[in-house]
Design an enzyme around this catalytic site. Structure first.
Site, PDB file in Angstrom:
ATOM      1  CD  GLU A 100     -39.917  36.086  32.701  1.00  0.00           C
ATOM      2  OE1 GLU A 100     -40.206  36.612  33.784  1.00  0.00           O
ATOM      3  OE2 GLU A 100     -40.196  34.903  32.427  1.00  0.00           O
ATOM      4  CB  CYS A 113     -34.652  29.948  26.008  1.00  0.00           C
ATOM      5  SG  CYS A 113     -36.362  29.829  25.533  1.00  0.00           S
ATOM      6  CB  CYS A 120     -47.500  35.026  22.767  1.00  0.00           C
ATOM      7  SG  CYS A 120     -47.536  34.014  21.263  1.00  0.00           S
ATOM      8  CB  CYS A 124     -50.755  27.825  22.856  1.00  0.00           C
ATOM      9  SG  CYS A 124     -50.184  28.059  21.153  1.00  0.00           S
ATOM     10  CB  CYS A 127     -48.545  28.833  26.374  1.00  0.00           C
ATOM     11  SG  CYS A 127     -47.058  29.840  26.345  1.00  0.00           S
ATOM     12  CB  CYS A 341     -41.225  24.915  27.767  1.00  0.00           C
ATOM     13  SG  CYS A 341     -39.765  24.259  27.045  1.00  0.00           S
TER      14      CYS A 341
HETATM   15  N1  SAH Z   1     -44.495  30.501  19.798  1.00  0.00           N
HETATM   16  C1  SAH Z   1     -43.400  29.615  19.472  1.00  0.00           C
HETATM   17  C2  SAH Z   1     -42.232  29.812  20.397  1.00  0.00           C
HETATM   18  C3  SAH Z   1     -42.485  29.392  21.835  1.00  0.00           C
HETATM   19  S1  SAH Z   1     -41.495  28.022  22.131  1.00  0.00           S
HETATM   20  C4  SAH Z   1     -43.912  28.196  19.443  1.00  0.00           C
HETATM   21  O1  SAH Z   1     -45.064  27.979  19.764  1.00  0.00           O
HETATM   22  O2  SAH Z   1     -43.167  27.293  19.053  1.00  0.00           O
HETATM   23  C5  SAH Z   1     -42.005  27.452  23.645  1.00  0.00           C
HETATM   24  C6  SAH Z   1     -42.358  25.984  23.598  1.00  0.00           C
HETATM   25  O3  SAH Z   1     -42.850  25.596  24.885  1.00  0.00           O
HETATM   26  C7  SAH Z   1     -43.460  25.709  22.624  1.00  0.00           C
HETATM   27  O4  SAH Z   1     -43.343  24.427  22.061  1.00  0.00           O
HETATM   28  C8  SAH Z   1     -44.656  25.751  23.542  1.00  0.00           C
HETATM   29  O5  SAH Z   1     -45.767  25.161  22.961  1.00  0.00           O
HETATM   30  C9  SAH Z   1     -44.134  25.042  24.754  1.00  0.00           C
HETATM   31  N2  SAH Z   1     -44.917  25.326  25.954  1.00  0.00           N
HETATM   32  C10 SAH Z   1     -45.748  26.354  26.172  1.00  0.00           C
HETATM   33  N3  SAH Z   1     -46.289  26.269  27.396  1.00  0.00           N
HETATM   34  C11 SAH Z   1     -45.793  25.167  27.958  1.00  0.00           C
HETATM   35  C12 SAH Z   1     -45.963  24.566  29.242  1.00  0.00           C
HETATM   36  N4  SAH Z   1     -46.746  25.113  30.171  1.00  0.00           N
HETATM   37  N5  SAH Z   1     -45.287  23.442  29.491  1.00  0.00           N
HETATM   38  C13 SAH Z   1     -44.446  22.914  28.566  1.00  0.00           C
HETATM   39  N6  SAH Z   1     -44.233  23.442  27.361  1.00  0.00           N
HETATM   40  C14 SAH Z   1     -44.905  24.563  27.056  1.00  0.00           C
END
Ligand code: SAH
Length: 379
Positions: A100, A113, A120, A124, A127, A341
């Site tokens: 996406e 984006c 991934c 985390c 996420c 995000c």
């Molecule tokens: N793997 C990289 C790139 C992903 S960026 C990284 O971790 O930076 C996507 C961003 O959105 C990251 O900061 C991630 O932690 C955040 N994110 C992930 N899940 C989310 C959620 N459910 N709500 C808000 N932010 C989220």
């Protein structure tokens, strides 16, 4: 073999090539290198992938390219607009995996984006992409192809690209670095180093490597002000804890006064959003030129988390700003089309079998918020 393309390819996919590669290919086919520049420009600046339309490329070279190279892009499967102008594209790759890409228009700028992996591997806790598991790295052309499509669809290149879609960009180092170089090339998308941002969860050795080969802006997904909590939320912290991450980030800035690290901090109700956490964050970031983005948690089914209520978020922000930190609250965009995000999921044939593991709702054991922040900031 990771990609079926490799099995049948008569040659390289031109979308996988940067300017130097294009020139080398053309030279290897027996033509002057400047034709490589023109070829690269046709593809990226003019969005042309039909050799016949590349009028200043010699006919014999066009024929040679048709025989010895490919021009393949991801395919757009869906395009979903959201009421706030955000647009999400689902793109299918040669092996049927889906990724996406999200376009976010704002006053005076637009941000794309971009995804770097199918799924991934980092897991985390909050996420949605992590829940999908991991299949493979994207190739250069599959990363640049997202920018190519967005530019064609919108009629103009986005003003900013953030490597914040699916995947961990620093876990796909070579392809991401090359793709970002194409984005920055003035014969292609011509984005300045301030307008391409790589976001990482903190793969420390690759932050040092990145500094050697790229000058893009760096964002880091922090999400917790101490190791005990970050170990739970961002498990890569167990391998690269804060006392290693912070110096790597400072080294990345290398004394350039104009640059800052953008820290992303997802606001999770009752987990990382107390004033005590804010205080720890202030101590942690002392001495590191920083900009902090507070991201309201974007929910997804069975996440086990809730977002911090607005009043608490504001109190948290005020506490941080009171210390002189630059703090922004990121507006949630595109959430009704699951484009916000952490909501990007694509279609991932999981190779890690994560889907078979039981989902832990929320955090199993929460460390007390009073834990000592690591002493790692430069004084
Ligand atoms: N793997 C990289 C790139 C992903 S960026 C990284 O971790 O930076 C996507 C961003 O959105 C990251 O900061 C991630 O932690 C955040 N994110 C992930 N899940 C989310 C959620 N459910 N709500 C808000 N932010 C989220």
């Amino acid at each position: 073999m990771d990609n079926p393309q490799e099995a049948q390819a008569p040659g390289p996919n031109l979308l996988d090539l940067d300017l130097t590669d294009c020139e080398a290919l053309v030279a290897a086919l027996g033509f002057k290198t400047f034709h490589g520049r023109n070829l690269f420009k046709w593809i990226h600046k003019h969005g042309v992938i039909d050799y016949d339309a590349m009028t200043d490329v010699p006919k014999r070279l066009r024929a040679a390219l048709a025989d010895h190279a490919l021009l393949r892009l991801p395919r757009i499967i869906h395009s979903r607009p959201s009421a706030d102008g955000t647009l999400k594209w689902v793109m299918e790759l040669d092996d049927g995996q889906r990724i996406e890409t999200v376009y976010i228009p704002e006053e005076g700028r637009s941000t794309l984006c971009v995804s770097s992996q199918v799924g991934c591997a980092l897991d985390c806790a909050f996420c949605a992409t992590a829940r999908q598991g991991f299949n493979r790295n994207l190739r250069v052309g599959e990363i640049v192809g997202q920018v190519w499509h967005a530019t064609r669809q919108l009629g103009v290149a986005p003003s900013n690209v953030v490597m914040m879609g699916m995947g961990e960009p620093l876990a796909n180092f070579e392809a991401v670095v090359k793709a970002m170089a194409v984005m920055q090339d003035d014969l292609a998308y011509n984005l300045s180093k301030f307008r391409v941002t790589l976001s990482t969860s903190g793969i420390v050795p690759n932050i040092y490597r990145l500094r050697e080969v790229s000058d893009v802006a760096l964002a880091v997904s922090l999400h917790a002000p101490n190791n005990a909590l970050r170990d739970q939320l961002v498990p890569i912290n167990r391998k690269y804890p804060l006392e290693e991450l912070l110096p790597a980030c400072r080294a990345y800035l290398a004394g350039d006064q104009r640059r800052k690290i953008t820290w992303e901090y997802v606001m999770l109700d009752g987990i990382n959003d107390s004033l005590q956490h804010a205080k720890q964050l202030i101590r942690l970031l002392e001495g590191t030129p920083s900009k902090l983005n507070l991201i309201p948690f974007n929910p997804f089914p069975d996440s086990g988390f809730k977002t911090t209520p607005p009043a608490q978020l504001e109190a948290f922000r005020q506490r941080l700003m009171g210390s002189g930190l630059l703090v922004f609250t990121r507006k949630t965009r595109g959430d009704e089309i699951a484009a916000a995000c952490g909501q990007l999921v694509g279609r991932v044939e999981d190779r890690t079998r994560r889907g078979e593991r039981p989902v832990t709702v929320g955090l199993p054991t929460l460390p007390p918020p009073g834990g000592e922040p690591p002493r790692c900031h430069a004084r």
